[in-house]
Every structure is written in structure tokens, then in C-alpha cells.
Design a protein around this motif. Sequence first.
Motif, PDB file in Angstrom:
ATOM      1  N   MET A   1       0.895  -1.324   0.116  1.00 41.19           N
ATOM      2  CA  MET A   1       0.011   0.052   0.068  1.00 41.19           C
ATOM      3  C   MET A   1       0.854   1.320  -0.085  1.00 41.19           C
ATOM      4  SD  MET A   1      -2.993   0.781  -0.058  1.00 41.19           S
ATOM      5  CE  MET A   1      -4.175   2.079   0.115  1.00 41.19           C
ATOM      6  N   ALA A   2       1.958   1.262   0.542  1.00 39.97           N
ATOM      7  CA  ALA A   2       3.057   2.381   0.834  1.00 39.97           C
ATOM      8  C   ALA A   2       3.499   2.758  -0.459  1.00 39.97           C
ATOM      9  CB  ALA A   2       3.968   2.339   1.882  1.00 39.97           C
ATOM     10  N   ARG A   3       3.788   1.589  -1.275  1.00 35.74           N
ATOM     11  CA  ARG A   3       4.389   1.962  -2.897  1.00 35.74           C
ATOM     12  C   ARG A   3       3.239   2.299  -3.682  1.00 35.74           C
ATOM     13  NH1 ARG A   3       9.016  -1.518  -4.472  1.00 35.74           N
ATOM     14  NH2 ARG A   3       9.866  -2.317  -2.568  1.00 35.74           N
ATOM     15  N   LEU A   4       2.213   2.000  -3.551  1.00 37.16           N
ATOM     16  CA  LEU A   4       1.188   2.694  -4.487  1.00 37.16           C
ATOM     17  C   LEU A   4       0.886   4.122  -4.066  1.00 37.16           C
ATOM     18  CD1 LEU A   4      -1.318   2.169  -6.601  1.00 37.16           C
ATOM     19  CD2 LEU A   4      -2.670   1.855  -4.477  1.00 37.16           C
ATOM     20  N   ILE A   5       0.867   4.434  -2.605  1.00 38.53           N
ATOM     21  CA  ILE A   5       0.845   5.982  -2.394  1.00 38.53           C
ATOM     22  C   ILE A   5       1.891   6.798  -2.915  1.00 38.53           C
ATOM     23  CG2 ILE A   5       0.700   7.451  -0.469  1.00 38.53           C
ATOM     24  CD1 ILE A   5      -0.911   5.547   1.056  1.00 38.53           C
ATOM     25  N   ALA A   6       3.211   6.038  -2.711  1.00 37.25           N
ATOM     26  CA  ALA A   6       4.519   6.823  -3.217  1.00 37.25           C
ATOM     27  C   ALA A   6       4.294   6.906  -4.771  1.00 37.25           C
ATOM     28  CB  ALA A   6       5.549   5.920  -2.938  1.00 37.25           C
ATOM     29  N   PHE A   7       3.727   6.114  -5.469  1.00 34.76           N
ATOM     30  CA  PHE A   7       3.787   6.266  -6.938  1.00 34.76           C
ATOM     31  C   PHE A   7       2.742   7.156  -7.349  1.00 34.76           C
ATOM     32  CE2 PHE A   7       1.326   4.751 -10.804  1.00 34.76           C
ATOM     33  CZ  PHE A   7       2.543   4.667 -11.732  1.00 34.76           C
ATOM     34  N   ILE A   8       1.617   7.161  -6.552  1.00 35.06           N
ATOM     35  CA  ILE A   8       0.640   8.411  -6.750  1.00 35.06           C
ATOM     36  C   ILE A   8       1.164   9.747  -6.526  1.00 35.06           C
ATOM     37  CG2 ILE A   8      -1.428   9.307  -6.284  1.00 35.06           C
ATOM     38  CD1 ILE A   8      -2.606   6.380  -5.934  1.00 35.06           C
ATOM     39  N   ILE A   9       2.059   9.724  -5.421  1.00 34.74           N
ATOM     40  CA  ILE A   9       2.775  11.198  -5.312  1.00 34.74           C
ATOM     41  C   ILE A   9       3.700  11.356  -6.191  1.00 34.74           C
ATOM     42  CG2 ILE A   9       4.297  12.267  -3.546  1.00 34.74           C
ATOM     43  CD1 ILE A   9       2.924  10.588  -1.551  1.00 34.74           C
ATOM     44  N   LEU A  10       4.361  10.708  -6.948  1.00 38.89           N
ATOM     45  CA  LEU A  10       5.032  10.866  -8.093  1.00 38.89           C
ATOM     46  C   LEU A  10       4.451  11.078  -9.254  1.00 38.89           C
ATOM     47  CD1 LEU A  10       8.227   8.807  -7.297  1.00 38.89           C
ATOM     48  CD2 LEU A  10       8.361  11.199  -7.156  1.00 38.89           C
ATOM     49  N   LEU A  11       3.119  10.404  -9.478  1.00 31.75           N
ATOM     50  CA  LEU A  11       2.684  10.619 -10.649  1.00 31.75           C
ATOM     51  C   LEU A  11       1.901  11.820 -10.855  1.00 31.75           C
ATOM     52  CD1 LEU A  11       1.567   8.893 -13.089  1.00 31.75           C
ATOM     53  CD2 LEU A  11      -0.265   8.466 -11.831  1.00 31.75           C
ATOM     54  N   ILE A  12       1.558  12.525  -9.742  1.00 33.93           N
ATOM     55  CA  ILE A  12       0.929  14.059  -9.851  1.00 33.93           C
ATOM     56  C   ILE A  12       1.871  14.912 -10.297  1.00 33.93           C
ATOM     57  CG2 ILE A  12      -0.125  15.741  -8.544  1.00 33.93           C
ATOM     58  CD1 ILE A  12      -1.341  13.520  -6.759  1.00 33.93           C
ATOM     59  N   PRO A  13       3.266  15.182  -9.953  1.00 32.77           N
ATOM     60  CA  PRO A  13       4.128  16.069 -10.788  1.00 32.77           C
ATOM     61  C   PRO A  13       4.460  15.897 -11.896  1.00 32.77           C
ATOM     62  CG  PRO A  13       4.695  15.613  -8.275  1.00 32.77           C
ATOM     63  CD  PRO A  13       3.633  14.603  -8.709  1.00 32.77           C
ATOM     64  N   ALA A  14       4.494  14.231 -12.289  1.00 30.16           N
ATOM     65  CA  ALA A  14       4.905  13.948 -13.762  1.00 30.16           C
ATOM     66  C   ALA A  14       3.684  14.348 -14.612  1.00 30.16           C
ATOM     67  CB  ALA A  14       5.086  12.483 -13.645  1.00 30.16           C
ATOM     68  N   LEU A  15       2.454  14.331 -14.330  1.00 28.28           N
ATOM     69  CA  LEU A  15       1.172  14.984 -15.076  1.00 28.28           C
ATOM     70  C   LEU A  15       1.385  16.384 -15.135  1.00 28.28           C
ATOM     71  CD1 LEU A  15      -1.642  12.430 -13.748  1.00 28.28           C
ATOM     72  CD2 LEU A  15      -0.361  12.203 -15.967  1.00 28.28           C
ATOM     73  N   ILE A  16       1.639  17.039 -14.274  1.00 26.62           N
ATOM     74  CA  ILE A  16       1.669  18.331 -13.910  1.00 26.62           C
ATOM     75  C   ILE A  16       2.856  18.842 -15.160  1.00 26.62           C
ATOM     76  CG2 ILE A  16       2.369  20.670 -12.857  1.00 26.62           C
ATOM     77  CD1 ILE A  16       0.775  19.122 -10.388  1.00 26.62           C
ATOM     78  N   ALA A  17       3.890  18.123 -15.069  1.00 29.53           N
ATOM     79  CA  ALA A  17       4.941  18.737 -16.053  1.00 29.53           C
ATOM     80  C   ALA A  17       4.692  18.158 -17.614  1.00 29.53           C
ATOM     81  CB  ALA A  17       6.264  17.905 -15.509  1.00 29.53           C
ATOM     82  N   GLY A  18       4.018  17.079 -17.644  1.00 30.75           N
ATOM     83  CA  GLY A  18       3.504  16.753 -18.899  1.00 30.75           C
ATOM     84  C   GLY A  18       2.662  17.863 -19.541  1.00 30.75           C
ATOM     85  N   ALA A  19       1.728  18.156 -18.514  1.00 30.33           N
ATOM     86  CA  ALA A  19       0.744  19.254 -19.294  1.00 30.33           C
ATOM     87  C   ALA A  19       1.370  20.585 -19.327  1.00 30.33           C
ATOM     88  CB  ALA A  19      -0.271  19.465 -17.991  1.00 30.33           C
ATOM     89  N   GLY A  20       2.576  21.081 -18.628  1.00 23.64           N
ATOM     90  CA  GLY A  20       3.191  22.076 -18.932  1.00 23.64           C
ATOM     91  C   GLY A  20       4.033  22.029 -20.484  1.00 23.64           C
ATOM     92  N   ILE A  21       4.449  20.918 -20.564  1.00 20.58           N
ATOM     93  CA  ILE A  21       5.223  20.667 -22.098  1.00 20.58           C
ATOM     94  C   ILE A  21       4.199  20.766 -22.991  1.00 20.58           C
ATOM     95  CG2 ILE A  21       6.387  18.993 -23.288  1.00 20.58           C
ATOM     96  CD1 ILE A  21       7.866  18.374 -20.778  1.00 20.58           C
ATOM     97  N   LYS A  22       2.810  20.216 -22.727  1.00 20.91           N
ATOM     98  CA  LYS A  22       1.768  20.278 -23.919  1.00 20.91           C
ATOM     99  C   LYS A  22       1.466  21.729 -24.173  1.00 20.91           C
ATOM    100  CE  LYS A  22      -2.961  19.257 -24.842  1.00 20.91           C
ATOM    101  NZ  LYS A  22      -3.171  20.331 -25.382  1.00 20.91           N
ATOM    102  N   PHE A  23       1.324  22.620 -22.984  1.00 19.79           N
ATOM    103  CA  PHE A  23       0.662  24.049 -23.307  1.00 19.79           C
ATOM    104  C   PHE A  23       1.952  24.687 -23.915  1.00 19.79           C
ATOM    105  CE2 PHE A  23      -1.885  23.837 -19.053  1.00 19.79           C
ATOM    106  CZ  PHE A  23      -2.698  23.457 -19.700  1.00 19.79           C
ATOM    107  N   MET A  24       3.192  24.344 -23.871  1.00 23.62           N
ATOM    108  CA  MET A  24       4.349  25.145 -24.367  1.00 23.62           C
ATOM    109  C   MET A  24       4.022  24.688 -25.931  1.00 23.62           C
ATOM    110  SD  MET A  24       7.328  25.541 -21.692  1.00 23.62           S
ATOM    111  CE  MET A  24       7.884  23.795 -21.226  1.00 23.62           C
TER     112      MET A  24
END
Length: 86
Positions: A1-24
Motif C-alpha cells: 500500500m505504501a508503494r502505491l501511495i508513493a507512486f501516486i505522489i510521484l505521478l501527480i508532478p509528472a502529469l503536471i510537467a507533462g501538461a506544462g510541456i503540452k501547453f508550451m
Amino acid sequence: MARLIAFIILLIPALIAGAGIKFMRDTLYGILNSPFPWLWFQFLIGLIFSIIGIGFFAGYLLHRDRKRGRVAPRFQKKDETKEIKQ
């Protein structure tokens, strides 16, 4: 369960960075997305999103590697108690 939470915590900034690259990218092709009134503003928000997302991920990796002792001497944390005594 802890690994899943850590994965989600790292997934959110990755999605934000991907959205930023898409906007640019959309700005370079002249595509204006709906929440932004100007192209320059869309590019600025994309740049900020990219910096925040990549910076969070890089900070996480630096913190993890410092904890395991795998960083170069210049990236190691300085011991503040030794500096005060000297």
C-alpha cells in the motif's frame, strides 16, 4: 500500500510537467487552449508547470540519494552542528 501511495505522489508532478510541456508545445504551434486568453500567458503557465513538476521529481531523487549516501560530496548536506562548534 505504501508503494502505491508513493507512486501516486510521484505521478501527480509528472502529469503536471507533462501538461506544462503540452501547453508550451501548443503555443509554438499557435493553438490557444480554452482557459488561457493569450498565447504568451499559456506559454508562461506551461513553463511554470514544467519547472514545478520536474523540480519536485528532481528534489525527490536528490533526497532519496542523500539518504542512501549516493551523491557527490558537493550535494551532501552540511552538518550544521559541526559548523556552530567551530
